[in-house]
Design a protein around this motif. Structure first.
Motif, PDB file in Angstrom:
ATOM      1  N   THR A 208       4.454   2.866   3.593  1.00 48.84           N
ATOM      2  CA  THR A 208       3.071   2.699   4.015  1.00 48.84           C
ATOM      3  C   THR A 208       2.982   1.951   5.335  1.00 48.84           C
ATOM      4  O   THR A 208       3.804   1.076   5.623  1.00 48.84           O
TER       5      THR A 208
ATOM      6  N   PRO B 215      -1.240  -1.475  -0.584  1.00 49.18           N
ATOM      7  CA  PRO B 215      -1.380  -1.652  -2.022  1.00 49.18           C
ATOM      8  C   PRO B 215      -0.167  -1.150  -2.804  1.00 49.18           C
ATOM      9  O   PRO B 215       0.060  -1.542  -3.940  1.00 49.18           O
ATOM     10  N   VAL B 216       0.609  -0.263  -2.189  1.00 50.04           N
ATOM     11  CA  VAL B 216       1.817   0.329  -2.775  1.00 50.04           C
ATOM     12  C   VAL B 216       2.788   0.612  -1.630  1.00 50.04           C
ATOM     13  O   VAL B 216       2.380   0.681  -0.474  1.00 50.04           O
TER      14      VAL B 216
ATOM     15  N   PRO C  49       3.855   5.338  -7.553  1.00 49.73           N
ATOM     16  CA  PRO C  49       2.695   4.776  -6.864  1.00 49.73           C
ATOM     17  C   PRO C  49       2.728   5.180  -5.391  1.00 49.73           C
ATOM     18  O   PRO C  49       3.792   5.204  -4.765  1.00 49.73           O
TER      19      PRO C  49
ATOM     20  N   SER D  82      -0.089   5.786  -1.653  1.00 49.24           N
ATOM     21  CA  SER D  82      -1.412   5.795  -1.036  1.00 49.24           C
ATOM     22  C   SER D  82      -1.459   6.945  -0.045  1.00 49.24           C
ATOM     23  O   SER D  82      -0.427   7.523   0.315  1.00 49.24           O
TER      24      SER D  82
ATOM     25  N   PHE E 183      -5.066   9.589  -7.920  1.00 47.64           N
ATOM     26  CA  PHE E 183      -5.470   8.737  -6.802  1.00 47.64           C
ATOM     27  C   PHE E 183      -6.954   8.396  -6.924  1.00 47.64           C
ATOM     28  O   PHE E 183      -7.757   9.236  -7.346  1.00 47.64           O
TER      29      PHE E 183
ATOM     30  N   ASP F  71     -10.021   3.300  -2.827  1.00 46.73           N
ATOM     31  CA  ASP F  71      -9.998   1.857  -3.050  1.00 46.73           C
ATOM     32  C   ASP F  71     -11.031   1.112  -2.209  1.00 46.73           C
ATOM     33  O   ASP F  71     -11.031  -0.111  -2.172  1.00 46.73           O
TER      34      ASP F  71
ATOM     35  N   VAL G  17      -5.511   5.532  -3.518  1.00 42.30           N
ATOM     36  CA  VAL G  17      -4.304   4.884  -4.023  1.00 42.30           C
ATOM     37  C   VAL G  17      -4.040   5.340  -5.458  1.00 42.30           C
ATOM     38  O   VAL G  17      -4.970   5.489  -6.247  1.00 42.30           O
ATOM     39  N   ARG G  18      -2.778   5.561  -5.731  1.00 40.62           N
ATOM     40  CA  ARG G  18      -2.334   5.800  -7.111  1.00 40.62           C
ATOM     41  C   ARG G  18      -1.349   4.696  -7.441  1.00 40.62           C
ATOM     42  O   ARG G  18      -0.330   4.539  -6.784  1.00 40.62           O
ATOM     43  N   ARG G  19      -1.675   3.933  -8.466  1.00 36.09           N
ATOM     44  CA  ARG G  19      -0.851   2.778  -8.841  1.00 36.09           C
ATOM     45  C   ARG G  19       0.370   3.182  -9.644  1.00 36.09           C
ATOM     46  O   ARG G  19       1.271   2.395  -9.816  1.00 36.09           O
ATOM     47  N   GLY G  20       0.431   4.402 -10.129  1.00 34.12           N
ATOM     48  CA  GLY G  20       1.589   4.880 -10.869  1.00 34.12           C
ATOM     49  C   GLY G  20       1.233   5.276 -12.281  1.00 34.12           C
ATOM     50  O   GLY G  20       0.177   4.921 -12.804  1.00 34.12           O
TER      51      GLY G  20
END
Length: 169
Positions: A86, A92-93, A124, A126, A145, A148, A165-168
């Motif tokens: 990123t 964020p990831v 995770p 973004s 996703f 955010d 964003v995907r946190r996982g």
């Protein structure tokens, strides 16, 4: 017949560059000022050089190859995905989907999902998406996703982008 997905190499630079520019024309026709879009998609030589440089530097990128072996170079690559660490200061990831595109003829075929699975699986990640690109945003939401709330001015096309964003899993 499904497109083969494989890591992009220097030999894919011209076909990948054509895919990239044509995807912008197909996906952004209603989102970017027409004159700006025409200007940004007019320089195929620079785009080929960027694709070749990315391949030489080993930047993670996969291409989806047209299953038609007779496809001209402009249609040889029908989709691609590029990832990188990123670039956001407030990351964020750790992983960012830098770009994911499929040609319009391949929309809603599952090709985008296949590209995402090959490149990052359920990790995770973004990404940035043009504000108003509802089709792409819906695809990303299906992949886990969520927006955010972070927005940025995107100077290349002179539009606003949203971070998702995907946190996982």
């Amino acid at each position: 017949m499904q497109p083969e997905i494989r890591p992009a190499g220097v030999e894919d630079a011209e076909a990948g560059a054509w895919c990239h520019l044509q995807c912008w024309l197909e996906a952004y026709a209603d989102l970017v000022d027409p004159a700006k879009l025409a200007e940004r998609t007019a320089d195929i030589d620079t785009r080929i050089e960027r694709w070749a440089t990315a391949a030489k530097e080993g930047r993670p990128r996969w291409v989806a190859l047209n299953p038609d072996p007779e496809a001209p170079v402009r249609d040889r690559v029908v989709g691609f995905i590029a990832i990188r660490p990123t670039q956001d200061e407030d990351a964020p990831v750790p992983i960012e989907v830098q770009a994911i595109y499929t040609r319009k003829a391949w929309w809603s075929t599952g090709l985008g999902s296949r590209l995402m699975e090959v490149a990052i699986g359920n990790a995770p990640a973004s990404l940035w998406v043009l504000d108003g690109n509802e089709r792409a945003q819906a695809f990303y939401r299906r992949k886990g996703f969520v927006a955010d709330g972070t927005v940025a001015d995107e100077p290349f096309f002179d539009v606003t982008e949203l971070r998702m964003v995907r946190r996982g899993a």
